[in-house]
Scaffold this motif. Structure first.
Motif, PDB file in Angstrom:
ATOM      1  N   THR A 195       0.828  -1.200   0.000  1.00 21.27           N
ATOM      2  CA  THR A 195       0.000   0.000   0.000  1.00 21.27           C
ATOM      3  C   THR A 195       0.865   1.254   0.000  1.00 21.27           C
ATOM      4  OG1 THR A 195      -0.146   0.087   2.422  1.00 21.27           O
ATOM      5  CG2 THR A 195      -1.862  -1.144   1.267  1.00 21.27           C
ATOM      6  N   VAL A 196       0.322   2.302  -0.597  1.00 23.04           N
ATOM      7  CA  VAL A 196       0.901   3.643  -0.541  1.00 23.04           C
ATOM      8  C   VAL A 196      -0.224   4.561  -0.084  1.00 23.04           C
ATOM      9  CG1 VAL A 196       2.005   5.509  -1.825  1.00 23.04           C
ATOM     10  CG2 VAL A 196       2.467   3.125  -2.440  1.00 23.04           C
ATOM     11  N   ASN A 197      -0.051   5.215   1.060  1.00 18.90           N
ATOM     12  CA  ASN A 197      -1.155   6.014   1.572  1.00 18.90           C
ATOM     13  C   ASN A 197      -0.923   7.512   1.352  1.00 18.90           C
ATOM     14  OD1 ASN A 197       0.330   7.115   3.840  1.00 18.90           O
ATOM     15  ND2 ASN A 197       0.021   5.175   4.924  1.00 18.90           N
ATOM     16  N   LYS A 198      -1.903   8.295   1.763  1.00 20.64           N
ATOM     17  CA  LYS A 198      -1.893   9.740   1.515  1.00 20.64           C
ATOM     18  C   LYS A 198      -0.710  10.437   2.186  1.00 20.64           C
ATOM     19  CE  LYS A 198      -5.016  10.539   5.417  1.00 20.64           C
ATOM     20  NZ  LYS A 198      -6.364  11.012   5.838  1.00 20.64           N
ATOM     21  N   ASN A 199      -0.195   9.883   3.288  1.00 23.30           N
ATOM     22  CA  ASN A 199       0.952  10.495   3.960  1.00 23.30           C
ATOM     23  C   ASN A 199       2.206  10.427   3.092  1.00 23.30           C
ATOM     24  OD1 ASN A 199      -0.687  10.971   6.174  1.00 23.30           O
ATOM     25  ND2 ASN A 199      -0.048   9.126   7.263  1.00 23.30           N
TER      26      ASN A 199
ATOM     27  N   ILE B 198      -6.725  10.147  -3.465  1.00 22.53           N
ATOM     28  CA  ILE B 198      -6.271   8.842  -2.979  1.00 22.53           C
ATOM     29  C   ILE B 198      -6.075   8.854  -1.457  1.00 22.53           C
ATOM     30  CG2 ILE B 198      -4.441   7.112  -3.058  1.00 22.53           C
ATOM     31  CD1 ILE B 198      -3.897   7.913  -5.926  1.00 22.53           C
ATOM     32  N   GLU B 199      -6.794   7.996  -0.776  1.00 20.82           N
ATOM     33  CA  GLU B 199      -6.529   7.700   0.625  1.00 20.82           C
ATOM     34  C   GLU B 199      -5.443   6.632   0.714  1.00 20.82           C
ATOM     35  OE1 GLU B 199      -7.388   7.928   4.895  1.00 20.82           O
ATOM     36  OE2 GLU B 199      -7.988   9.174   3.224  1.00 20.82           O
ATOM     37  N   VAL B 200      -5.640   5.545  -0.049  1.00 16.08           N
ATOM     38  CA  VAL B 200      -4.673   4.445  -0.093  1.00 16.08           C
ATOM     39  C   VAL B 200      -4.661   3.871  -1.509  1.00 16.08           C
ATOM     40  CG1 VAL B 200      -4.059   2.151   0.774  1.00 16.08           C
ATOM     41  CG2 VAL B 200      -5.044   3.833   2.331  1.00 16.08           C
ATOM     42  N   LEU B 201      -3.481   3.622  -2.017  1.00 15.64           N
ATOM     43  CA  LEU B 201      -3.293   2.899  -3.269  1.00 15.64           C
ATOM     44  C   LEU B 201      -2.815   1.496  -2.936  1.00 15.64           C
ATOM     45  CD1 LEU B 201      -2.920   2.550  -6.338  1.00 15.64           C
ATOM     46  CD2 LEU B 201      -0.697   3.688  -6.101  1.00 15.64           C
ATOM     47  N   GLU B 202      -3.572   0.501  -3.385  1.00 10.79           N
ATOM     48  CA  GLU B 202      -3.247  -0.893  -3.084  1.00 10.79           C
ATOM     49  C   GLU B 202      -2.758  -1.616  -4.335  1.00 10.79           C
ATOM     50  OE1 GLU B 202      -6.307  -2.286   0.386  1.00 10.79           O
ATOM     51  OE2 GLU B 202      -7.003  -2.400  -1.672  1.00 10.79           O
ATOM     52  N   ALA B 203      -1.704  -2.375  -4.176  1.00  9.69           N
ATOM     53  CA  ALA B 203      -1.264  -3.318  -5.201  1.00  9.69           C
ATOM     54  C   ALA B 203      -1.453  -4.708  -4.622  1.00  9.69           C
ATOM     55  CB  ALA B 203       0.192  -3.082  -5.576  1.00  9.69           C
ATOM     56  N   ILE B 204      -2.456  -5.419  -5.098  1.00 12.95           N
ATOM     57  CA  ILE B 204      -2.786  -6.755  -4.602  1.00 12.95           C
ATOM     58  C   ILE B 204      -2.131  -7.754  -5.537  1.00 12.95           C
ATOM     59  CG2 ILE B 204      -4.659  -8.329  -4.037  1.00 12.95           C
ATOM     60  CD1 ILE B 204      -6.430  -5.861  -3.574  1.00 12.95           C
ATOM     61  N   LYS B 205      -1.197  -8.534  -5.012  1.00 14.07           N
ATOM     62  CA  LYS B 205      -0.297  -9.338  -5.834  1.00 14.07           C
ATOM     63  C   LYS B 205      -0.900 -10.698  -6.197  1.00 14.07           C
ATOM     64  CE  LYS B 205       2.995  -6.208  -5.378  1.00 14.07           C
ATOM     65  NZ  LYS B 205       4.331  -6.520  -4.879  1.00 14.07           N
ATOM     66  N   GLY B 206      -0.574 -11.123  -7.413  1.00 18.64           N
ATOM     67  CA  GLY B 206      -0.985 -12.441  -7.873  1.00 18.64           C
ATOM     68  C   GLY B 206      -2.280 -12.420  -8.666  1.00 18.64           C
ATOM     69  N   PRO B 207      -2.621 -13.548  -9.330  1.00 19.51           N
ATOM     70  CA  PRO B 207      -3.814 -13.615 -10.186  1.00 19.51           C
ATOM     71  C   PRO B 207      -5.093 -13.727  -9.353  1.00 19.51           C
ATOM     72  CG  PRO B 207      -2.698 -15.731 -10.146  1.00 19.51           C
ATOM     73  CD  PRO B 207      -1.844 -14.798  -9.348  1.00 19.51           C
ATOM     74  N   SER B 208      -5.694 -12.588  -9.035  1.00 19.13           N
ATOM     75  CA  SER B 208      -6.818 -12.536  -8.092  1.00 19.13           C
ATOM     76  C   SER B 208      -8.157 -12.697  -8.796  1.00 19.13           C
ATOM     77  CB  SER B 208      -6.778 -11.212  -7.329  1.00 19.13           C
ATOM     78  OG  SER B 208      -5.551 -11.047  -6.648  1.00 19.13           O
ATOM     79  N   GLY B 209      -8.268 -13.685  -9.682  1.00 18.22           N
ATOM     80  CA  GLY B 209      -9.499 -13.883 -10.417  1.00 18.22           C
ATOM     81  C   GLY B 209     -10.649 -14.365  -9.566  1.00 18.22           C
ATOM     82  N   THR B 210     -10.355 -15.026  -8.449  1.00 16.38           N
ATOM     83  CA  THR B 210     -11.402 -15.618  -7.625  1.00 16.38           C
ATOM     84  C   THR B 210     -12.348 -14.566  -7.062  1.00 16.38           C
ATOM     85  OG1 THR B 210      -9.862 -17.381  -7.031  1.00 16.38           O
ATOM     86  CG2 THR B 210     -11.853 -17.173  -5.700  1.00 16.38           C
ATOM     87  N   LEU B 211     -11.828 -13.443  -6.617  1.00 16.04           N
ATOM     88  CA  LEU B 211     -12.671 -12.413  -6.022  1.00 16.04           C
ATOM     89  C   LEU B 211     -12.951 -11.250  -6.965  1.00 16.04           C
ATOM     90  CD1 LEU B 211     -11.402 -12.216  -2.338  1.00 16.04           C
ATOM     91  CD2 LEU B 211     -13.308 -13.496  -3.257  1.00 16.04           C
ATOM     92  N   TYR B 212     -12.128 -11.063  -8.000  1.00 17.91           N
ATOM     93  CA  TYR B 212     -12.293  -9.898  -8.864  1.00 17.91           C
ATOM     94  C   TYR B 212     -12.626 -10.237 -10.317  1.00 17.91           C
ATOM     95  CZ  TYR B 212     -10.644  -6.906  -5.116  1.00 17.91           C
ATOM     96  OH  TYR B 212     -10.529  -6.220  -3.926  1.00 17.91           O
ATOM     97  N   GLY B 213     -12.624 -11.504 -10.692  1.00 14.29           N
ATOM     98  CA  GLY B 213     -12.951 -11.865 -12.059  1.00 14.29           C
ATOM     99  C   GLY B 213     -11.788 -11.672 -13.009  1.00 14.29           C
TER     100      GLY B 213
END
Length: 709
Positions: free
Chosen positions: A61-65, A130-145
């Protein structure tokens, strides 16, 4: 006197509303807790409240701070704080996919998610909301398609939300290349149980090259309405309009043997844009999300989200195509039009329950997603030749709207529309087998109809796809250290291809979805009284069923190609001592085409980015003495060689490794701050690319002034 009394009365009313609101016990929507650089336990990675240390998936994550402290004025500079990510393409502004492209874990991706919902953008994202920028790693097809993810992961922007009292901040940034940026963030109660917040930004800056500019305005109003202690509504809207003159991408020839052997000739043309400010492209984006969060009981919650999006393109786009003679490039230019409309509906139920003595945390969700892409604009026209050796442009004096419009008048207009519809259901259960041992079991069923890509000339057959996910987490020291493993799946629908059989008959071939399967092992640690977080992991990712040429018939394509991507990542973020904030990461990725087209087998894919990437930033704020509140920051970003073109019969063109250093000097009081930031201290010439060669920004000095109220 009367004005003073009125002001006091208004302020008193605002404070009264804030105090009454603080007594309400409604759930907070999409709550994230930020301490310094740490963003604790964001629920987005698995769509349920889950501590990072008990999460079997890696995310950064990268947040606003961080964004404020580094005087970030563009999305790419925020991304540089994420472990293992590099930009491939800058924004082209073209329809449907004109946003920036990045590489993560060996695969290209774009930032297409806002608050966990699809949100497409043909230009660039503004960091003001942006409050928080998230980089969610790996092939996350199960929850996001499969419509908004990459096999390497996904980028999700969590926007700033209304809070329960009056406050805000205004800022101004000026700097090199004519930078002027004004921002405002204002939050206020508008009733006893309603709160509103608006973030806005205006920015204008010229290019470091001899031509080019960008100008944009961004507005992000949001409302939170607490109906009662069970039901809360939240509405978030983002509006952005931009106008930019972008330098044309310089494409190396993909079809002829390389005639370049080094980067030297491109360095000699580093500041030559080969464009004019007359040829700009306009992008507009509108996204709205409405969410209802309902507390069904002490153990169950319901979240219903509706989102609508619209993004438009109107203007000139051009690129330079390699003539394969070691010097010349032909300019191809078009006036693009296009519009993308999206609709998404999502329903999530999250609850906890026990089966005997075993605790379960369950997510059940339903998804509907529709995307329609309307194509417009002219065709492409040849418009002059660029010589890198002589640093000349045969059309330099005629890069004007009238001249270009005249050349485009003879081209054919592009008109059409493409539509995608996806219906999905998913379930995920986190089972606490023991107090320090948990397992995650997840599955998605996804039904797809329509065009898999915006430029597909034929609809695919309706396809139903299953996507599983498994995870294990063991905590040898509860809430301090965890060891995790995961198996994750991602998928993408493949557009039909027009084949020609051995008798010369043409037909459309339809394919099954591609699938990516990843296994990963690693460890997470929360140290120094939870002020420092460390994550390290090793992953192996295999993509199967890629479409490739038929070895028995060069005029046809079949499925069966494979790409393997594996690597190691380590991330460190937090405040190990008072006044010191640190964010750092290192990644190594090894990617190879293992099965498929002989042109690529044995080669590192061109979308894979650099093999090694390093990022670091540290800032120390003096706590006592005459220099109290003075801060000093220093950072670095480096990457190894990048194979921007890499295939048999053509050759390999290497973009050299680089290291860029940045520093900042600041003074921070409770109400105001002054930050002087110097990026690319050494004025380093460096490049990015994806079969392209693109110069990156040179030394930049910025001054940031901020006032809180």
């Amino acid at each position: 006197m009367k004005k003073t009394l009125v002001g006091v009365s208004i302020l008193g009313s605002l404070l009264s509303y804030a105090q009454e609101a603080d007594t309400l016990k409604a759930d907070k929507i999409d709550e994230v807790v930020i301490t310094g650089y740490l963003t604790k336990d964001s629920p987005s990675a698995n769509k349920m409240p889950l501590k990072d240390i008990e999460n079997p998936q890696v995310y950064n994550t990268v947040n606003k701070n961080v964004i404020k402290e580094q005087v970030v004025t563009n999305f790419n500079d925020a991304i540089k704080n994420i472990t293992g990510i590099a930009r491939l393409w800058e924004s082209t502004g073209r329809g449907n996919d004109g946003g920036e492209y990045y590489s993560m874990r060996g695969f290209s991706l774009q930032p297409n998610l806002v608050n966990g919902m699809p949100a497409f953008n043909n230009g660039t994202l503004d960091p003001a909301g942006i409050e928080v920028l998230e980089a969610i790693k790996g092939p996350s097809g199960t929850l996001y398609g499969g419509s908004v993810i990459s096999y390497g992961g996904l980028l999700n922007v969590i926007t700033k939300k209304p809070y329960n009292h009056f406050g805000g901040e205004v800022g101004y940034i000026t700097g090199s290349y004519g930078l002027n940026r004004v921002t405002a963030d204002v939050n206020t109660p508008v009733g006893k149980s309603m709160f509103a917040r608006i973030n806005a930004a205006y920015q204008k800056q010229n290019s470091f090259q001899d031509a080019g500019f960008s100008e944009s305005i961004y507005v992000n109003p949001s409302i939170k309405y607490i109906v009662n202690d069970k039901l809360t509504f939240f509405v978030n809207t983002e509006i952005k309009k931009s106008d930019a003159a972008n330098a044309p991408m310089i494409f190396l020839s993909r079809y002829s043997p390389l005639s370049f052997s080094s980067i030297d000739i491109f360095e000699q043309n580093y500041k030559n844009s080969f464009t004019s400010n007359d040829l700009s492209i306009k992008n507009s984006t509108f996204n709205i999300q409405a969410q209802a969060q309902y507390r069904i009981s002490d153990n169950w919650t319901s979240s219903t989200i509706l989102s609508r999006g619209n993004t438009k393109t109107d203007g000139y786009n051009h690129y330079l195509w390699d003539s394969a003679n070691g010097d010349e490039f032909t300019r191809y230019i078009s006036k693009l039009g296009g519009e993308t409309n999206t609709t998404a509906i999502q329903q999530n139920f999250v609850g906890t329950f026990n089966i005997g003595s075993v605790k379960n945390k369950l997510l059940f969700g339903l998804d509907y997603f529709q995307r329609e892409f309307l194509i417009g604009g002219t065709g492409w026209a040849d418009f002059g030749t660029v010589s890198l050796v002589n640093q000349s442009d045969t059309a330099a004096g005629t890069l004007t709207k009238p001249a270009v419009d005249n050349a485009l008048a003879a081209t054919s207009q592009q008109i059409g529309s493409m539509k995608t519809q996806i219906y999905s259901a998913y379930v995920s259960d986190v089972v606490n087998i023991l107090p320090n041992l948990s397992a995650m079991l997840s599955l998605r069923v996804d039904h797809f109809t329509g065009n898999p890509t915006a430029y597909a000339v034929e609809k695919s057959k309706a396809t139903t796809t299953l996507s599983p996910k498994l995870g294990l987490v063991y905590q040898p020291i509860k809430d301090k250290i965890s060891i995790f493993a995961n198996y994750m799946n991602g998928f993408q629908n493949v557009e039909p291809v027009e084949n020609t059989d051995l008798n010369g008959t043409k037909y459309f071939a339809y394919f099954d979805p591609e699938h990516a399967n990843q296994w990963e092992v690693g460890t997470k640690a929360s140290l120094v009284k939870d002020k420092l977080s460390i994550t390290a992991s090793y992953y192996n990712l295999l993509v199967k069923d890629k479409v490739m040429p038929d070895p028995t018939n060069p005029l046809s394509s079949i499925q069966g190609g494979e790409v393997e991507s594996k690597g190691f990542e380590i991330s460190v973020v937090g405040s190990p001592i008072e006044g010191l904030n640190v964010i750092a990461g290192f990644s190594q990725n090894i990617s190879e085409v293992t099965v498929g087209d002989p042109t690529y087998v044995g080669y590192r894919p061109e979308e894979a980015g650099p093999r090694n990437i390093f990022n670091f930033w540290a800032n120390y704020k003096i706590q006592n003495g005459a220099l109290k509140n003075v801060g000093v920051g220093f950072g670095a970003n480096s990457a190894s060689n990048l194979y921007t073109l890499n295939r048999a019969g053509i050759g390999t063109f290497t973009i050299p490794s680089y290291a860029v250093f940045n520093t900042a000097l600041s003074y921070n009081e409770e109400r105001y701050s002054i930050i002087l930031k110097l990026d690319n201290i050494g004025n380093k010439k460096y490049f990015s690319g994806w079969s392209t060669v693109t110069p990156q920004r040179l030394r930049t000095l910025s001054l940031s002034l901020n006032y809180k109220f």
